[in-house]
Design a protein around this motif. Structure first.
Motif, PDB file in Angstrom:
ATOM      1  N   ARG A 191       0.700  -1.175   0.123  1.00  0.00           N
ATOM      2  CA  ARG A 191      -0.139  -0.045   0.079  1.00  0.00           C
ATOM      3  C   ARG A 191       0.767   1.313  -0.022  1.00  0.00           C
ATOM      4  O   ARG A 191       0.470   2.345  -0.191  1.00  0.00           O
ATOM      5  CB  ARG A 191      -1.122  -0.148   1.217  1.00  0.00           C
ATOM      6  CG  ARG A 191      -1.868  -1.212   1.029  1.00  0.00           C
ATOM      7  CD  ARG A 191      -3.111  -0.866   2.209  1.00  0.00           C
ATOM      8  NE  ARG A 191      -3.727   0.448   2.069  1.00  0.00           N
ATOM      9  CZ  ARG A 191      -4.835   0.491   1.346  1.00  0.00           C
ATOM     10  NH1 ARG A 191      -5.177  -0.142   0.523  1.00  0.00           N
ATOM     11  NH2 ARG A 191      -5.277   1.831   1.336  1.00  0.00           N
ATOM     12  N   SER A 192       2.198   1.003   0.147  1.00  0.00           N
ATOM     13  CA  SER A 192       2.905   2.223  -0.062  1.00  0.00           C
ATOM     14  C   SER A 192       4.166   2.097  -0.497  1.00  0.00           C
ATOM     15  O   SER A 192       4.729   0.736  -0.461  1.00  0.00           O
ATOM     16  CB  SER A 192       3.220   2.902   1.528  1.00  0.00           C
ATOM     17  OG  SER A 192       3.846   2.042   2.383  1.00  0.00           O
ATOM     18  N   ARG A 230       4.814   7.022  -2.195  1.00  0.00           N
ATOM     19  CA  ARG A 230       3.494   6.949  -2.716  1.00  0.00           C
ATOM     20  C   ARG A 230       2.736   6.246  -1.644  1.00  0.00           C
ATOM     21  O   ARG A 230       3.352   5.168  -1.297  1.00  0.00           O
ATOM     22  CB  ARG A 230       3.390   6.315  -4.009  1.00  0.00           C
ATOM     23  CG  ARG A 230       4.401   6.876  -5.007  1.00  0.00           C
ATOM     24  CD  ARG A 230       4.979   5.870  -6.257  1.00  0.00           C
ATOM     25  NE  ARG A 230       5.830   6.639  -6.753  1.00  0.00           N
ATOM     26  CZ  ARG A 230       6.683   5.886  -7.840  1.00  0.00           C
ATOM     27  NH1 ARG A 230       6.904   4.520  -7.581  1.00  0.00           N
ATOM     28  NH2 ARG A 230       7.461   6.576  -8.588  1.00  0.00           N
ATOM     29  N   ILE A 231       1.587   6.357  -1.273  1.00  0.00           N
ATOM     30  CA  ILE A 231       0.969   5.702  -0.573  1.00  0.00           C
ATOM     31  C   ILE A 231      -0.859   5.781  -0.709  1.00  0.00           C
ATOM     32  O   ILE A 231      -1.374   6.727  -1.319  1.00  0.00           O
ATOM     33  CB  ILE A 231       0.921   6.156   0.978  1.00  0.00           C
ATOM     34  CG1 ILE A 231       0.252   5.347   2.048  1.00  0.00           C
ATOM     35  CG2 ILE A 231       0.346   7.690   0.977  1.00  0.00           C
ATOM     36  CD1 ILE A 231       0.319   5.622   3.363  1.00  0.00           C
ATOM     37  N   THR A 233      -4.667   5.755   0.266  1.00  0.00           N
ATOM     38  CA  THR A 233      -5.135   6.050   1.264  1.00  0.00           C
ATOM     39  C   THR A 233      -6.747   5.618   1.172  1.00  0.00           C
ATOM     40  O   THR A 233      -7.301   5.633   0.243  1.00  0.00           O
ATOM     41  CB  THR A 233      -5.314   7.459   1.614  1.00  0.00           C
ATOM     42  OG1 THR A 233      -5.762   8.332   0.227  1.00  0.00           O
ATOM     43  CG2 THR A 233      -3.881   8.154   1.690  1.00  0.00           C
TER      44      THR A 233
END
Length: 677
Positions: A191-192, A230-231, A233
């Motif tokens: 996710r990141s 980058r993540i 959310t």
């Protein structure tokens, strides 16, 4: 040689998979979600080449073009393999359909990338400041682009960055003139991610081995450091942060056109910091929001000098001193905030609307004169995707802008239509008005100017079938309020005009010959301008009436090797000696010899350590640009009195490269093979 010459020539074929990722709706998607299958072939594409799912198969994508021999891994150079773009060898940038390079703008995740290249150097193109392989979505519009973007009279290059990497990886390279390393780390929950990179290039050794016309006394050297984060959310959000710092240094002497005993000196230094933050998310079931923030701090210092054979300062009594010796030292701050909302309507239609604000401040010396200026430019825009029938689609938009520096408003309507003729062919039409502010060199001394503008009319026909792609496009552009020089009172006025019209052909075939991919482009351009110091409407010195490119890529799967060959041909460009004598007068003119260049690259892929836990992906490549050593002439510099002229040519007859690299963590062999078949 370009900053990343060896590295990018090697990795360009390895990253073409990014060109196959789809662009998000805020960039280029003209088909709202849920569109019935029989409508998915109707896409509004007049004037545009794009890298997306819709562009798979035999159509040319910009990332395909990066692998064209001679591109130097620079996206702007690569796009010169597309129709409509001029083969300009003496400076950087994209000259599209009779427009200057300043009329083409680049956008990253919706925000303007204001300084895409290292500081300009007389007669020598400078490399790009950003790695093209950071992007998964690329749209190159040579006319009639979306109302979501502005301040570009001719063309827009719209880039969307990668979201998350496939997996963690690292890479490094070490060559005599180029060194660098980088990594991408993907979190365990997928996710990141974050990434870091450092690159350094110093061409001193190469220039000592390969004879050059300029006598370099410093560099050229380039260094950059970059980072990204980058993540994901929530369920649909994506936050991306990218930052890069770079620096360049170059110093050189050239023979002086006014005196054979003297030399003209040029020294340039550049520093740039660029940061981009973007965020997108769904707002309920039928809404999407996209925001972007960008900031850039740029410092360019350039010094012109005149020296004798011993390197001591010199002067020419008959030539004004300021023409031979002056300093420009400009510090610039640029910031942008942008927000776009998309509302998905019934019947697979959508509406986009938003606003953005630009802040720009320049201060320092320009040719020894103190200058300072601040501009606040605001824009609002709206655009709608409309499906009229199962075979007819439209995109209708409008953009309004206001600039505080000029105290001017502009209103720019734009419309595009697409008519599907069959499952394999389509007809497209686009119309729009496009505005931009005059260049800073004019605004520094005169704020009483108008926004320059152009009206675009574009029609094209495309056919895609059996891994073959054909496209023919015709266009007409009408310019108004171009800047003209009035030297008698040192002022400028916005009274110039001009036109550009032409036809372009593109054909690509990946089917006929096994493991062979080739394409052919042709551009016919008829253009004239009445601007700057032109005493009458003239064909600009950067415009050739005929341009052609042939690109061939042959891959040998059993050898894991490829051969790339390109040939570019362009008719001669006009050159002029225009001087002031009771008004601007044309004292000399002519046409350069045709531009003709052959480039050859050979690459081989391998795995050096197959038993490593993190499999390596390695390779080497060799190549020559301007293989035949053809002397290119891009124009002439004239002496102050017009008695002498000196050809503007390539710094060296040929450019060579050879290199090796290794990456760990991701094996791109299959991608390389699949994208070269």
């Amino acid at each position: 040689m370009g900053k990343y010459l060896v590295w990018l020539f090697l990795v360009a074929p390895l990253h073409t998979l990014y060109a196959q990722d789809s662009l998000h709706k805020a960039v280029t998607d003209t088909v709202p979600r849920g569109t019935p299958k029989n409508l998915k072939q109707v896409t509004v594409s007049a004037g545009a080449f794009e890298a997306s799912d819709k562009a798979k198969g035999a159509s040319l994508t910009p990332m395909d073009a990066v692998t064209v021999a001679g591109s130097n891994g620079d996206l702007s150079l690569a796009l010169r393999a597309l129709p409509g773009v001029q083969q300009i060898g003496e400076t950087e940038g994209l000259f599209v359909r009779g427009g200057t390079s300043d009329e083409t703008k680049q956008f990253i995740d919706g925000t303007l990338f204001k300084y895409p290249n290292y500081p300009s150097v007389p007669g020598i193109p400078q490399p790009a400041r950003i790695n093209p392989f950071l992007f998964k979505g690329i749209l190159f519009s040579s006319g009639g682009y979306s109302a979501l973007y502005g301040q570009a009279m001719s063309s827009a290059l719209i880039l969307e960055s990668v979201d998350l990497p496939e997996k963690s990886s690292a890479r490094f390279y070490l060559f005599p003139s180029n060194q660098g390393a980088g990594l991408q780390h993907l979190a365990l929950n997928n996710r990141s991610s974050f990434g870091l990179g450092l690159n350094y290039s110093n061409q001193t050794l190469y220039n000592a081995l390969v004879p050059h016309v300029p006598d370099y006394f410093q560099g050229p050297s380039y260094v950059d450091a970059n980072a990204n984060f980058r993540i994901k959310t929530g369920r649909s959000g994506m936050l991306k942060v990218y930052a890069v710092w770079n620096k360049s240094t170059l110093g050189m002497y050239n023979p002086d056109v006014d005196s054979a005993a003297l030399r003209s000196g040029y020294q340039g230094k550049g520093n740039n910091v660029y940061t981009n933050i973007s965020y997108r998310t769904a707002l309920g079931e039928n809404w999407k929001m996209e925001t972007g923030l960008a900031y850039s701090n740029n410092h360019d210092k350039r010094e012109l000098s005149l020296v004798d054979a011993e390197g001591k300062p010199a002067s020419l009594p008959e030539v004004p001193l300021t023409l031979k010796q002056n300093t420009s030292d400009i510090r610039s701050d640029f910031a942008q905030a942008r927000m776009v909302f998309t509302h998905f309507l019934s019947n697979d239609q959508a509406v986009r609307f938003g606003a953005e604000h630009f802040y720009a401040k320049d201060a320092g010396l320009y040719r020894d004169s103190v200058v300072t200026q601040t501009d606040q430019l605001s824009a609002v825009f709206a655009e709608s995707d409309i499906y009229l029938t199962g075979s007819l689609a439209a995109k209708v938009g409008v953009r309004a802008e206001h600039t505080s520096l000029l105290q001017k408003w502009s209103l720019a309507p734009r419309v595009s239509l697409a008519w599907r003729l069959s499952e394999e062919s389509q007809l497209n039409f686009a119309y729009g008005l496009f505005y931009q502010e005059p260049s800073n060199e004019f605004l520094y001394h005169n704020r009483d100017l108008s926004l320059s503008g152009a009206a675009h009319y574009v029609v094209n026909y495309t056919r895609k079938a059996h891994n073959r792609f054909f496209r023919v496009e015709t266009y007409y552009k009408q310019y108004h309020d171009l800047v003209r020089w009035l030297p008698a009172d040192a002022k400028t006025v916005s009274t110039g005009d001009g036109y550009a019209k032409g036809i372009e052909l593109f054909y690509r075939d990946k089917k006929t010959f096994k493991n062979l991919d080739y394409w052919v482009t042709y551009t016919y351009l008829d253009t004239k301008r009445d601007y700057l110091n032109y005493p009458m409407p003239l064909q600009p010195g950067f415009a050739a009436p005929h341009t052609m490119t042939i690109a061939i890529k042959k891959f040998f799967p059993d050898l894991s090797s490829g051969v790339n060959l390109s040939y570019s041909l362009a008719a001669g460009r006009p050159y002029y000696d225009i001087r002031f004598a009771n008004g601007w007068q044309l004292f000399d003119q002519g046409t350069t010899k045709p531009y003709s260049v052959v480039n050859l690259h050979i690459s081989h892929l391998m795995t050096l350590f197959p038993r490593w836990k993190h499999k390596d992906f390695s390779g080497f490549a060799v190549g020559v640009n301007n293989l035949l050593g053809t002397k290119q002439v891009f124009g002439y510099n004239y002496s102050y009195d017009g008695r002498n002229k000196m050809a503007v040519t390539l710094p060296a007859g040929r450019t060579f490269f050879a290199g090796f690299f290794m990456s760990l963590g991701i094996d791109r062999t299959d991608d390389f093979i699949n994208n070269n078949l």
